[in-house]
Design a protein around this motif. Structure first.
Motif: not given
Length: 251
Positions: A98-101, A112-113, A225-228
């Motif tokens: 979920g990093t991108e979310r 992300a970086a 969706r964020t954490l799955v």
């Protein structure tokens, strides 16, 4: 095979070190306590001499936005440059599903970086994204607690046992680099507020959990969706209720 585990004295790192040593590998547990400083690069060249694989499970000492970004960017550049110079054949890094979310959060912008640096490096790599650990549920609750109440989003979460994460990391470390990302999650999905109630009830904690769709999770709002994990992910075998009963029995 020589494997260097960066962050080798922490919850995940120490477990991975034990697993790899048990399987007969030459393992270096690298951390500030053993003279390896990711921010300055001190000790990296010596630790990486003859290393085939580096497993990076180091975490930032501060989650403040500027500090965490500085850590993951500086540490990542220093580590990957040292690996390239040492001829390391596989860089395995732990990241978060979920990093991108979760880019409203400074911590996840920093993760992300870190991922971007890994992908751009000439060192072959594997990125393992895991969902939140069972062991972090208590911390998530405390971060959302105020005046006897815990306000959490009812969005779904798919947590995983830290031990299951370590098993997958140890397996990936001795395999070929994927030059790609793979995901790991637990076998069950729960609304985050429900998970907190289960945790508090097991610990006989009387605090009330309030479901709030706008409650922030380390600075970010959530949806289901964020954490799955996405499709095709690996599934850790340990169920939350099994881990929770064992955890309470140890208290």
């Amino acid at each position: 095979m020589k494997v260097v585990v960066i962050g080798g004295s922490g919850l995940i790192g120490s477990n991975v070190v034990r697993r790899l040593r048990r399987d007969g590998h030459d393992v270096v547990a690298a951390s500030t306590s053993t003279g390896v400083d990711l921010m300055t690069g001190d000790g990296l060249a010596k630790a990486l001499e003859g290393a085939h694989v580096v497993v990076d499970v180091a975490n930032a000492p501060s989650f403040e936005d500027e500090a965490v970004m500085s850590f993951f960017q500086t540490a990542g550049r220093n580590l990957l440059a040292a690996e390239h110079a040492a001829g390391v054949e596989h860089h395995l890094a732990l990241s978060v599903v979920g990093t991108e979310r979760l880019q409203q959060s400074g911590y996840f912008r920093a993760k992300a970086a870190q991922e971007t640096l890994v992908k751009a490096s000439p060192v072959p790599y594997t990125l393992l994204r895991a969902t939140q650990f069972f062991e972090f549920v208590g911390g998530i609750i405390e971060a959302s607690a105020q005046r006897g109440e815990v306000r959490l989003s009812p969005a779904l979460i798919q947590p995983v046992a830290a031990d299951d994460v370590c098993a997958v990391l140890a397996d990936l470390a001795v395999g070929m680099p994927l030059n790609d990302m793979t995901e790991l999650a637990g076998p069950d999905r729960f609304p985050l507020d429900e998970l907190a109630r289960k945790f508090l009830a097991a610990h006989k904690d009387p605090r009330t959990v309030i479901a709030d769709v706008h409650a922030r999770y380390f600075g970010a709002e959530l949806d289901d969706r964020t954490l799955v994990a996405g499709g095709g992910h690996r599934i850790g075998p340990t169920r939350f209720h099994t881990w929770l009963s064992r955890s309470v029995a140890k208290d």
